[in-house]
Scaffold this motif. Structure first.
Motif, short mmCIF file in Angstrom:
data_model
loop_
_atom_site.label_atom_id
_atom_site.label_comp_id
_atom_site.label_asym_id
_atom_site.label_seq_id
_atom_site.Cartn_x
_atom_site.Cartn_y
_atom_site.Cartn_z
N ARG A 242 -0.27 76.05 15.89
CA ARG A 242 0.34 74.94 15.89
C ARG A 242 1.76 74.92 15.61
N ARG A 243 2.00 75.86 14.57
CA ARG A 243 3.39 75.75 14.11
C ARG A 243 3.78 77.32 14.21
N PRO A 244 5.05 77.51 14.14
CA PRO A 244 5.35 78.94 14.50
C PRO A 244 5.06 80.05 13.20
N GLN A 245 4.44 81.19 13.68
CA GLN A 245 3.95 82.25 12.89
C GLN A 245 4.81 83.60 13.11
N HIS A 246 5.05 84.13 12.06
CA HIS A 246 5.88 85.45 12.29
C HIS A 246 4.85 86.50 12.76
N MET A 247 5.46 87.40 13.50
CA MET A 247 4.72 88.34 14.05
C MET A 247 4.56 89.70 12.98
N ASP A 248 5.84 89.43 12.16
CA ASP A 248 6.03 90.55 11.08
C ASP A 248 6.88 89.85 10.18
N ARG A 249 6.19 89.32 9.10
CA ARG A 249 7.11 88.58 7.86
C ARG A 249 8.51 89.52 7.44
N ARG A 250 8.10 90.83 7.36
CA ARG A 250 9.17 91.74 6.77
C ARG A 250 10.23 91.72 7.89
N ALA A 251 10.13 91.31 9.00
CA ALA A 251 11.25 91.58 9.99
C ALA A 251 11.92 90.53 10.54
N GLY A 252 11.32 89.27 10.21
CA GLY A 252 12.15 87.94 10.85
C GLY A 252 11.91 87.80 12.41
N GLY A 253 13.01 87.67 13.00
CA GLY A 253 13.05 87.58 14.36
C GLY A 253 13.37 86.27 15.06
N ASP A 254 13.34 86.03 16.42
CA ASP A 254 13.43 85.04 17.09
C ASP A 254 12.16 84.19 17.63
N LEU A 255 12.04 82.93 17.68
CA LEU A 255 10.87 82.06 18.12
C LEU A 255 10.80 82.27 19.53
N VAL A 256 9.49 82.79 20.11
CA VAL A 256 9.23 82.46 21.33
C VAL A 256 8.24 81.18 21.48
N ARG A 257 8.75 80.39 21.65
CA ARG A 257 8.13 78.79 21.93
C ARG A 257 6.80 78.76 22.63
N GLU A 258 6.70 79.59 23.77
CA GLU A 258 5.64 79.56 24.40
C GLU A 258 4.31 79.99 23.72
N TRP A 259 4.45 80.70 22.67
CA TRP A 259 3.11 81.55 21.70
C TRP A 259 3.46 81.10 20.35
N ASN A 260 4.51 80.18 20.15
CA ASN A 260 4.93 79.79 18.66
C ASN A 260 4.99 81.16 17.81
N LEU A 261 5.29 82.05 18.24
CA LEU A 261 5.70 83.29 17.83
C LEU A 261 6.85 83.67 17.37
N ILE A 262 7.19 84.24 16.03
CA ILE A 262 8.40 84.72 15.64
C ILE A 262 8.54 86.24 15.87
N VAL A 263 9.12 86.83 16.87
CA VAL A 263 8.92 87.87 17.41
C VAL A 263 10.33 88.89 16.76
N PRO A 264 9.94 89.91 15.87
CA PRO A 264 11.32 90.74 15.61
C PRO A 264 12.07 91.09 16.87
N HIS A 265 13.39 91.37 16.57
CA HIS A 265 14.32 91.64 17.50
C HIS A 265 13.84 93.36 18.01
N ALA A 266 13.48 93.99 17.18
CA ALA A 266 13.02 95.39 17.58
C ALA A 266 11.99 95.32 18.55
N VAL A 267 10.91 94.30 18.26
CA VAL A 267 9.79 94.45 19.08
C VAL A 267 10.25 93.96 20.48
N ALA A 268 10.78 92.81 20.55
CA ALA A 268 11.32 92.08 21.69
C ALA A 268 12.15 92.94 22.45
N GLU A 269 13.02 93.75 21.98
CA GLU A 269 13.94 94.74 22.47
C GLU A 269 13.50 96.03 22.93
N GLU A 270 12.39 96.46 21.89
CA GLU A 270 11.78 97.88 22.00
C GLU A 270 12.57 98.76 21.64
#
Length: 280
Positions: A242-270
């Motif tokens: 229901r609220r945004p959750q970190h995919m990896d708390r150590r890495a931060g990232g940007d919010l993907v609203r569709e999944w309420n998931l904060i995705v690290p840049h390195a993961v999003a961009e591989e």
């Protein structure tokens, strides 16, 4: 014609047991002894085997048969998947261990990950390491620890291992048990066949909203890999946080609203050269 004594028959039966159980526990051996009177206790039989180099002790109560023609007990390393399955009564190879067993691990480890109700502390034997983790809470509560576990015969024994569908969810939920995000991403991209309906069933059953979001995000990013219908993603969206959750708390990232998931840049961009993994 020479007769075969009961001792010889018993010894032959025990050798047959080693053929069926190349990695075994003291309890496994005790189960065989009642029908083989005159051979002594399990401790005595094991002591004789160890003295002749027929078996090696991996841990107290856990042993492996040394194959004929091998370099000998001092240089012998038992098959790691069979050892992992004997480290607890309900142990199953899981996470990176399962990825590697099915041939879709990006990196080859000499460490084996397994799941159990009560796993042992990590340890090493010969060239291999072993690390256990507890079953997810939802499986323990429901008594479904063996959901999606399959059995395959290897090296004379039976390996119990989580299916690719269960493993898919497990490594996304706990990437530290599979080497980190790069290892997880690259490994799952190597999976040829996947029953997405089973992935969704297991992910939603775990009652872990962040895991559902991770699984949904990965599947959506890789729609071309495995055919599935939109309802599969809808089932995961309905379980997203229901609220945004970190995919990896150590890495931060940007919010993907569709999944309420904060995705690290390195993961999003591989861009894995900018990221880090986990090893133990």
């Amino acid at each position: 014609m020479p007769t075969t004594t009961r001792i010889e028959e018993g010894a032959g039966a025990l050798e047959a047991m080693l053929g069926e159980h190349p990695v075994f526990t003291t309890a496994d051996l005790r189960d065989c002894l009642p029908a083989l009177g005159g051979l002594g206790s399990a401790r005595q039989v094991i002591a004789r085997w160890e003295s002749t180099g027929r078996v090696v002790r991996v841990r107290p109560g856990l042993y492996a048969a040394v194959p004929a023609g091998s370099a000998g007990p001092d240089l012998f390393s038992p098959y790691g998947y069979l050892v992992a399955c004997k480290l607890a009564p309900d142990a199953v190879v899981s996470h990176h261990g399962a990825l590697q067993f099915f041939g879709c691990a990006y990196s080859i480890w000499s460490e084996y990950v397994y799941s159990a109700t009560v796993p042992r502390a990590p340890f090493r034997y010969a060239t291999n390491g072993y690390r256990g983790t507890r079953y997810p809470a939802a499986l323990l509560r429901s008594g479904r620890e063996q959901w999606g576990v399959v059995e395959q015969r290897r090296r004379g024994g039976v390996v119990r291992v989580t299916s690719l569908e269960r493993t898919f969810v497990d490594v996304l939920a706990a990437p530290r048990l599979a080497g980190g995000w790069e290892e997880v991403w690259r490994s799952l991209q190597m999976v040829d066949a996947l029953d997405v309906s089973q992935v969704v069933e297991y992910a939603t059953f775990l009652d872990n909203v962040t895991a559902c979001a991770k699984v949904g995000y990965f599947l959506e990013r890789h729609r071309e890999f495995w055919p599935f219908d939109d309802p599969a993603l809808d089932a995961l969206r309905n379980r997203k946080p229901r609220r945004p959750q970190h995919m990896d708390r150590r890495a931060g990232g940007d919010l993907v609203r569709e999944w309420n998931l904060i995705v690290p840049h390195a993961v999003a961009e591989e861009t894995w050269d900018q990221f880090y993994g986990y090893r133990w």
